[in-house]
Structures are given as C-alpha cells and as structure tokens.
Design a protein around this motif. Structure first.
Motif, PDB file in Angstrom:
ATOM      1  N   ALA A  42       0.811  -1.213   0.000  1.00 14.44           N
ATOM      2  CA  ALA A  42       0.000   0.000   0.000  1.00 14.44           C
ATOM      3  C   ALA A  42       0.845   1.264   0.000  1.00 14.44           C
ATOM      4  CB  ALA A  42      -0.930   0.009   1.213  1.00 14.44           C
ATOM      5  N   LEU A  43       2.145   1.114   0.268  1.00  8.42           N
ATOM      6  CA  LEU A  43       3.036   2.266   0.307  1.00  8.42           C
ATOM      7  C   LEU A  43       3.520   2.624  -1.097  1.00  8.42           C
ATOM      8  CD1 LEU A  43       5.234   1.225   3.358  1.00  8.42           C
ATOM      9  CD2 LEU A  43       3.375   2.892   3.345  1.00  8.42           C
ATOM     10  N   PRO A  44       3.959   3.863  -1.287  1.00  9.32           N
ATOM     11  CA  PRO A  44       4.568   4.230  -2.580  1.00  9.32           C
ATOM     12  C   PRO A  44       5.778   3.338  -2.851  1.00  9.32           C
ATOM     13  CG  PRO A  44       4.088   6.186  -1.270  1.00  9.32           C
ATOM     14  CD  PRO A  44       3.837   5.008  -0.378  1.00  9.32           C
ATOM     15  N   ARG A  45       5.974   2.987  -4.088  1.00  9.50           N
ATOM     16  CA  ARG A  45       7.069   2.077  -4.437  1.00  9.50           C
ATOM     17  C   ARG A  45       8.426   2.618  -4.015  1.00  9.50           C
ATOM     18  NH1 ARG A  45       5.873  -0.741 -10.327  1.00  9.50           N
ATOM     19  NH2 ARG A  45       3.931  -1.801  -9.705  1.00  9.50           N
ATOM     20  N   SER A  46       8.565   3.925  -3.961  1.00  9.98           N
ATOM     21  CA  SER A  46       9.845   4.519  -3.575  1.00  9.98           C
ATOM     22  C   SER A  46      10.178   4.267  -2.106  1.00  9.98           C
ATOM     23  CB  SER A  46       9.822   6.029  -3.839  1.00  9.98           C
ATOM     24  OG  SER A  46       8.761   6.653  -3.114  1.00  9.98           O
ATOM     25  N   LEU A  47       9.137   4.042  -1.281  1.00  9.40           N
ATOM     26  CA  LEU A  47       9.356   3.822   0.146  1.00  9.40           C
ATOM     27  C   LEU A  47       9.449   2.347   0.520  1.00  9.40           C
ATOM     28  CD1 LEU A  47       6.913   6.437   1.763  1.00  9.40           C
ATOM     29  CD2 LEU A  47       9.395   6.607   1.503  1.00  9.40           C
ATOM     30  N   ASN A  68      13.196  -3.120   7.622  1.00  9.03           N
ATOM     31  CA  ASN A  68      12.727  -3.419   8.971  1.00  9.03           C
ATOM     32  C   ASN A  68      12.759  -4.933   9.158  1.00  9.03           C
ATOM     33  OD1 ASN A  68      11.181  -4.013  11.268  1.00  9.03           O
ATOM     34  ND2 ASN A  68       9.713  -2.374  10.869  1.00  9.03           N
ATOM     35  N   PRO A  69      13.516  -5.432  10.143  1.00  6.52           N
ATOM     36  CA  PRO A  69      13.640  -6.891  10.298  1.00  6.52           C
ATOM     37  C   PRO A  69      12.331  -7.596  10.610  1.00  6.52           C
ATOM     38  CG  PRO A  69      14.544  -5.725  12.199  1.00  6.52           C
ATOM     39  CD  PRO A  69      14.278  -4.697  11.162  1.00  6.52           C
ATOM     40  N   LEU A  70      11.340  -6.851  11.089  1.00  4.94           N
ATOM     41  CA  LEU A  70      10.048  -7.467  11.409  1.00  4.94           C
ATOM     42  C   LEU A  70       9.137  -7.598  10.195  1.00  4.94           C
ATOM     43  CD1 LEU A  70       9.141  -5.743  14.797  1.00  4.94           C
ATOM     44  CD2 LEU A  70       9.657  -8.154  14.437  1.00  4.94           C
ATOM     45  N   ALA A  71       9.402  -6.804   9.172  1.00  4.68           N
ATOM     46  CA  ALA A  71       8.495  -6.730   8.026  1.00  4.68           C
ATOM     47  C   ALA A  71       8.289  -8.099   7.385  1.00  4.68           C
ATOM     48  CB  ALA A  71       9.020  -5.722   7.003  1.00  4.68           C
ATOM     49  N   TYR A  72       9.373  -8.824   7.152  1.00  2.00           N
ATOM     50  CA  TYR A  72       9.274 -10.127   6.493  1.00  2.00           C
ATOM     51  C   TYR A  72       8.418 -11.092   7.296  1.00  2.00           C
ATOM     52  CZ  TYR A  72      10.568 -14.834   5.027  1.00  2.00           C
ATOM     53  OH  TYR A  72      10.519 -16.158   4.637  1.00  2.00           O
ATOM     54  N   PHE A  73       8.697 -11.214   8.599  1.00  2.00           N
ATOM     55  CA  PHE A  73       7.993 -12.192   9.416  1.00  2.00           C
ATOM     56  C   PHE A  73       6.519 -11.837   9.612  1.00  2.00           C
ATOM     57  CE2 PHE A  73      12.464 -12.700  10.738  1.00  2.00           C
ATOM     58  CZ  PHE A  73      12.606 -14.045  10.476  1.00  2.00           C
ATOM     59  N   ILE A  74       6.217 -10.554   9.762  1.00  2.00           N
ATOM     60  CA  ILE A  74       4.827 -10.137   9.931  1.00  2.00           C
ATOM     61  C   ILE A  74       4.034 -10.389   8.644  1.00  2.00           C
ATOM     62  CG2 ILE A  74       3.320  -8.123  10.197  1.00  2.00           C
ATOM     63  CD1 ILE A  74       5.361  -7.011  12.178  1.00  2.00           C
ATOM     64  N   GLU A  75       4.589  -9.985   7.517  1.00  2.00           N
ATOM     65  CA  GLU A  75       3.873 -10.145   6.246  1.00  2.00           C
ATOM     66  C   GLU A  75       3.691 -11.621   5.885  1.00  2.00           C
ATOM     67  OE1 GLU A  75       4.325  -7.486   2.930  1.00  2.00           O
ATOM     68  OE2 GLU A  75       2.805  -6.642   4.284  1.00  2.00           O
ATOM     69  N   GLU A  76       4.734 -12.428   6.079  1.00  2.00           N
ATOM     70  CA  GLU A  76       4.635 -13.839   5.706  1.00  2.00           C
ATOM     71  C   GLU A  76       3.732 -14.610   6.658  1.00  2.00           C
ATOM     72  OE1 GLU A  76       5.451 -14.978   3.000  1.00  2.00           O
ATOM     73  OE2 GLU A  76       6.860 -13.501   2.227  1.00  2.00           O
ATOM     74  N   PRO A 124      11.254  -0.278  -0.482  1.00  2.00           N
ATOM     75  CA  PRO A 124      12.560  -0.895  -0.185  1.00  2.00           C
ATOM     76  C   PRO A 124      13.115  -0.492   1.172  1.00  2.00           C
ATOM     77  CG  PRO A 124      12.507  -0.018  -2.422  1.00  2.00           C
ATOM     78  CD  PRO A 124      11.286   0.483  -1.739  1.00  2.00           C
ATOM     79  N   TYR A 125      12.833   0.752   1.607  1.00  2.00           N
ATOM     80  CA  TYR A 125      13.368   1.224   2.882  1.00  2.00           C
ATOM     81  C   TYR A 125      12.664   0.554   4.063  1.00  2.00           C
ATOM     82  CZ  TYR A 125      15.490   4.824  -0.025  1.00  2.00           C
ATOM     83  OH  TYR A 125      16.221   5.470  -0.993  1.00  2.00           O
TER      84      TYR A 125
END
Length: 276
Positions: A211-216, A223-231, A218-219
């Motif tokens: 839902a975020l702009p594509r430019s944001l 976040n190390p939590l992003a992968y585990f939360i999303e998956e 990758p940054y």
C-alpha cells in the motif's frame, strides 16, 4: 563450571547447553508464567482474556470507528481488518516482549550471576518460551475468530513453524547481545523501548507494504520485522506459502544471528559479576 572461567564459543557448545538444560528451561518458564498472574483473582485465565479483549477492541475501533479496509475481500465484513491486524500484532508482541526485557535480564538475575553456578545463557530461552506461550493462546483466539468471521482457516497455517523457527533464532541471538550489553550499558533498556515503538509504527501492522509508494517500500522492507509479519499473515489468513528461497535465507540468517549472539554473550559474560 564457574561463570568466571572460560566458556567455549562453538556451535556444539551452544546446542549442547540448550539441550542439556532443557528441563531447567521448561521449569523456569512454567514458574515465570505462573508468577505473572500470581495473586490475581482469575490467575492464568488472564492469558486468555487479554488477547480476546484486544481482538474485540481492534474489531470495534478499526471496523466501526475508522471503517478501515485492507484492500482484500475475505468475506469477513467488519471484522476482516481486525483479524489481519491481530495476526500481525501477535508476531510483533513476541518481538516486543523479548527485546524489551533482554537488556535487564542479567541485572534482574544477579543472584544467578554472582552466587551460584548457573547456565546464564538459558535465561533468554525462558523469556522466549514465555512469549511463545502467550502467543499460542492468542493464535488460538485468532483462529476461532477467523472461523467465525471469515468462515475458514487455510491449510497453509501448518507451515507456520517453518517461519517461526528462524524468527525465534533471530530473537534469541539478539537477546543474547542485548542481555550482555545491558550489563555494561544501563541506558540500553530505555533505548530499546523507544526502538520498539519506532519499529511498531514502521512495520506492516496497520498497512501492507504494497500500500506504500514504491519509492518507500525498499526502505521499510529493511525493517527486520516486516518479512515475518507479512509472511505470517499470508500463511494464516491469505493462504499463501513463502517461497523456499526466502525461507532458506531467513533460516540461514536466523542461525547466523543465533551464533553471533551466543559468541558475544560468552565472550562478555566473564565480567558480569564484577560489574553487578
């Protein structure tokens, strides 16, 4: 072996210490879970009512007050967003419980550091198992709510342990580092409390990364939590399994973090008693 003596830094010593002390870890975990609710009127039942009340609050606030939507139609109506949010919060809460407590673990267990021969390296395992116990109760409530609101539970949830195992390894590794560093840097606990809050609002809890702009993207993906939360959310709710490649990479990184944390803890622990 005395805490002031040499402590080996090998994968074998790391694994053997955990295995040899497994009964002690379980006993200490049980004692910690019971002591958390000691003196309360309903005792351990709070571990069930707390996440249940939070799910009710999420459902009301985000589906009635804010009328928020995730952008995916799961057929769950108003409760859909609350379930998606709650799934991510369970993963985050495991992280927050472990990381916020880690810097003060040795300070809170000074008697183990100073007075008796004790495998200090097992204390982070106790904290993690305590967090996982409460997460398991929250997962149970989530699945019941998912059945009631959405009407199904995808079979992909059976793959959840393969995602949680590297997550647990990462947490233990980081906890070993923070527990050791917290002995020498007493402000570390305050810093980690701030860092946890920042990570909560920069993690894909209230929004998907897509839902975020594509430019944001990758940054925030850093976040190390992003992968585990999303998956975890994909496995539990949307029925999508992570790729073998991503699971392999997370497993390798988890083991690497685990060993680096163990090595740091073993190398620095000889000075704990002198500082405390």
């Amino acid at each position: 072996m005395s805490n002031k003596n040499y402590h080996p830094v090998t994968i074998r010593s790391m694994l053997s210490s955990t295995w040899y002390n497994k009964h002690l870890i379980l006993k200490m975990t049980y004692r910690e879970i019971i002591s958390r609710y000691k003196g309360s009127m309903i005792g351990l039942a709070w571990s069930f009512f707390n996440p249940l009340l939070m799910l009710i609050v999420y459902t009301f606030v985000f589906s009635v007050v804010f009328k928020a939507k995730w952008g995916a139609d799961l057929g769950g109506g108003r409760g859909e967003f609350a379930i998606i949010l709650f799934a991510g919060m369970i993963i985050f809460n495991i992280f927050a419980e472990c990381i916020n407590r880690a810097p003060s673990l040795m300070i809170a267990n000074t008697n183990y550091v100073k007075k008796i021969i004790f495998p200090l390296e097992i204390i982070p395992w106790v904290v993690l198992l305590n967090a996982l116990f409460h997460a398991l109760i929250s997962f149970t409530i989530l699945l019941l709510a998912q059945l009631l609101i959405i009407g199904y539970i995808p079979p992909t949830i059976l793959a959840l342990p393969f995602l949680l195992l590297p997550y647990a390894f990462c947490l233990i590794g980081v906890m070993w580092i923070l527990a050791a560093a917290g002995v020498y840097l007493r402000d570390l606990g305050q810093l980690m409390s701030i860092a946890t809050t920042v990570l909560m609002f920069t993690s894909p809890l209230f929004f998907p990364l897509s839902a975020l702009p594509r430019s944001l993207q990758p940054y925030l993906s850093l976040n190390p939590l992003a992968y585990f939360i999303e998956e975890a959310r994909e496995l539990i709710i949307f029925g999508n399994v992570p790729s073998i490649g991503s699971l392999t990479i997370s497993g390798i990184l988890g083991m690497a973090t685990l060993f680096v944390g163990y090595a740091f803890f073993q190398k620095t622990r000889k000075g704990f008693a002198d500082v405390l």
